[in-house]
Scaffold this motif. Sequence first.
Motif, PDB file in Angstrom:
ATOM      1  N   ASP A 399       0.769  -1.325   0.022  1.00 15.30           N
ATOM      2  CA  ASP A 399      -0.027   0.099  -0.016  1.00 15.30           C
ATOM      3  C   ASP A 399       0.726   1.158   0.082  1.00 15.30           C
ATOM      4  O   ASP A 399       0.450   2.178  -0.658  1.00 15.30           O
ATOM      5  N   LYS A 400       2.023   1.283   0.903  1.00 12.34           N
ATOM      6  CA  LYS A 400       2.984   2.517   0.846  1.00 12.34           C
ATOM      7  C   LYS A 400       3.426   2.642  -0.384  1.00 12.34           C
ATOM      8  O   LYS A 400       3.872   3.764  -0.845  1.00 12.34           O
ATOM      9  N   ILE A 401       3.800   1.532  -1.189  1.00 16.60           N
ATOM     10  CA  ILE A 401       4.492   1.700  -2.559  1.00 16.60           C
ATOM     11  C   ILE A 401       3.575   2.422  -3.623  1.00 16.60           C
ATOM     12  O   ILE A 401       3.915   3.093  -4.354  1.00 16.60           O
ATOM     13  N   ARG A 402       2.357   1.791  -3.383  1.00 18.77           N
ATOM     14  CA  ARG A 402       1.303   2.572  -4.301  1.00 18.77           C
ATOM     15  C   ARG A 402       1.198   4.065  -3.978  1.00 18.77           C
ATOM     16  O   ARG A 402       1.123   4.730  -5.051  1.00 18.77           O
ATOM     17  N   MET A 403       1.178   4.330  -2.931  1.00 19.67           N
ATOM     18  CA  MET A 403       1.105   5.916  -2.413  1.00 19.67           C
ATOM     19  C   MET A 403       2.164   6.674  -2.982  1.00 19.67           C
ATOM     20  O   MET A 403       2.007   7.645  -3.545  1.00 19.67           O
ATOM     21  N   VAL A 404       3.486   5.872  -2.979  1.00 16.83           N
ATOM     22  CA  VAL A 404       4.684   6.541  -3.373  1.00 16.83           C
ATOM     23  C   VAL A 404       4.502   6.722  -5.207  1.00 16.83           C
ATOM     24  O   VAL A 404       5.009   7.800  -5.598  1.00 16.83           O
ATOM     25  N   GLN A 405       4.124   5.526  -5.403  1.00 12.23           N
ATOM     26  CA  GLN A 405       4.170   5.472  -7.156  1.00 12.23           C
ATOM     27  C   GLN A 405       3.165   6.511  -7.684  1.00 12.23           C
ATOM     28  O   GLN A 405       3.544   7.331  -8.456  1.00 12.23           O
ATOM     29  N   GLU A 406       2.014   6.651  -7.200  1.00 19.47           N
ATOM     30  CA  GLU A 406       1.051   7.489  -7.577  1.00 19.47           C
ATOM     31  C   GLU A 406       1.365   8.808  -7.306  1.00 19.47           C
ATOM     32  O   GLU A 406       1.063   9.707  -8.132  1.00 19.47           O
ATOM     33  N   SER A 407       1.843   9.178  -6.143  1.00 18.68           N
ATOM     34  CA  SER A 407       2.088  10.608  -6.007  1.00 18.68           C
ATOM     35  C   SER A 407       3.226  11.040  -6.707  1.00 18.68           C
ATOM     36  O   SER A 407       3.237  12.192  -7.279  1.00 18.68           O
ATOM     37  N   ASP A 408       4.223  10.271  -6.944  1.00 19.51           N
ATOM     38  CA  ASP A 408       5.205  10.484  -7.786  1.00 19.51           C
ATOM     39  C   ASP A 408       4.949  10.874  -9.182  1.00 19.51           C
ATOM     40  O   ASP A 408       5.501  11.879  -9.991  1.00 19.51           O
TER      41      ASP A 408
END
Length: 505
Positions: A399-408
């Motif tokens: 879930d944290k990986i998703r947050m970084v990928q989407e925000s990036d």
Amino acid sequence: MNDTILVLDFGSQTNQLIARRIRELGVYSKLIHPKDIEKEDLTVVKGIILSGGPHSVYQKDAPTVTKAIYSWDIPILGICYGMQLMCHQLGGTVEASHKEFGITPIEVGSSPFLKTLPKRFNVWMSHEDSVLRLPEGFRSIAHSKTTENVIIEHQNQRWFALQYHPEVVHTDYGNEILNRFIEQTEAKRTWTMPNFIQEKTIDIRNLVKDGHVICALSGGVDSSVVAALLNHILKDQFTPIFVDHGLLRKGEREQVEHTFTQQFQMNLITVDAKELFLRKLKGIRSPEKKRKIIGHTFIEVFEDAMQKVGQANFLAQGTLYTDLIESGTKTAAKIKSHHNVGGLPKNLKLTLIEPLDTLFKDEVRALGKALGLPDSIVYRKPFPGPGIAIRILGDITEDKIRMVQESDAIFKEELIKSELDSSIWQYFTVLTNAKTVGVMGDKRTYDYVLALRAVTSLDGMTADFAQIPYPVLQKISTRITNEVPGINRVCYDITSKPPGTIEWE
Ligand code: XMP
């Protein structure tokens, strides 16, 4: 073999630049330790440049070069310390006097060496010593207010010297002077990317014969250019291996696969190792441990993938010229173990091929373009081997990986839209492990704080935060808090390096 101009390295910070300028003018040039000159193939050496350096020629242990160079009938150009050394070795006198620092106006006399240059221009000086008495046969052809011998030439030999630095941008007509020296050497201007490709084709074909080459492709500039070059030369005898560790940016795997399989028709092996990496990283919070686990797991996965290729006997790597120079001279303190994913162990029993090891980064980009790589790869921003793992503080979850990928991805989109992308060295988002209270649609939220990091830099060694206008930051913040579930607050990191580093871990 290309005609070559050697730069003897006496330790100045700008010596690499001399070789770059000579190459930009079409002649192959490289930096060598002055002691190594006799190991060189002198049949291709058309000119020798004695570089600048921090020493004084009278100091005990001041670096020097064999006097034999003056009997080789090879044109020589001395720059700063190089000029002083040349004069000292040939019988002139050098003294601590007439020091000059920074931009200095000079006046030039008449000499074919200076033809077409104006009578007055500015040069960049940085010297404490100067040549007071010239060796026999030399004459001064330019002076400044305080220094008599700023440019000198020998009347019969093709020996020239400059008290200033022609390689730095603050010097007027620096390239013209270097060009004049190249004319004197009569070196052939064969240093072009099509020639480089032709030469490498012959070398690599001779080396590989009917063998097979593999490489770890990360999608970064260096490994992509290596892959494009080897594919161009070897076609079916080359297999790139791309390990998807699940810590890449959004859409990166698809872009790499599209470029290398669709556009270049390579036999790319993609290994989907997301789950394995995630499992190994579960619960790990220490940045150094993360790096080590990722490094080891990468090797494991890569070795596994090698079995699929079968009979590989060569391993290609994207080592650059600057990597070699830096690892040979730098003694910087270890701040982070920059374990480059893709840095493979030596015991793989494969012969190493490093086809870019004579190139500077901008030449690698030019080569990539000549081989047809898209701009999105050729001008790609630096991305750390451990990827997003070091941009999630604390433990890593899907879930944290998703947050970084989407925000990036949002950060990138908005910087491109506002045309700030190309002026920023590197930018990304960091998921801090902190949670804060917020309110959304009348409801209380308790979600993560995300940090935006964007820096300007020349080489990643020092950096400053990029001055992104507030309205752009506002748009990015609004979009991220609206579009990326789990984030309710966005901060902008305004720390320079030092005292910070570019990455947060
Ligand atoms: P720092 O954070 O040290 O980063 O200021 C300087 C540059 O190095 C990159 N970086 C890494 N690259 N493996 C890499 O391949 C690493 O572990 C690593 N850590 C930092 C960083 O992205 C920046 O470009």
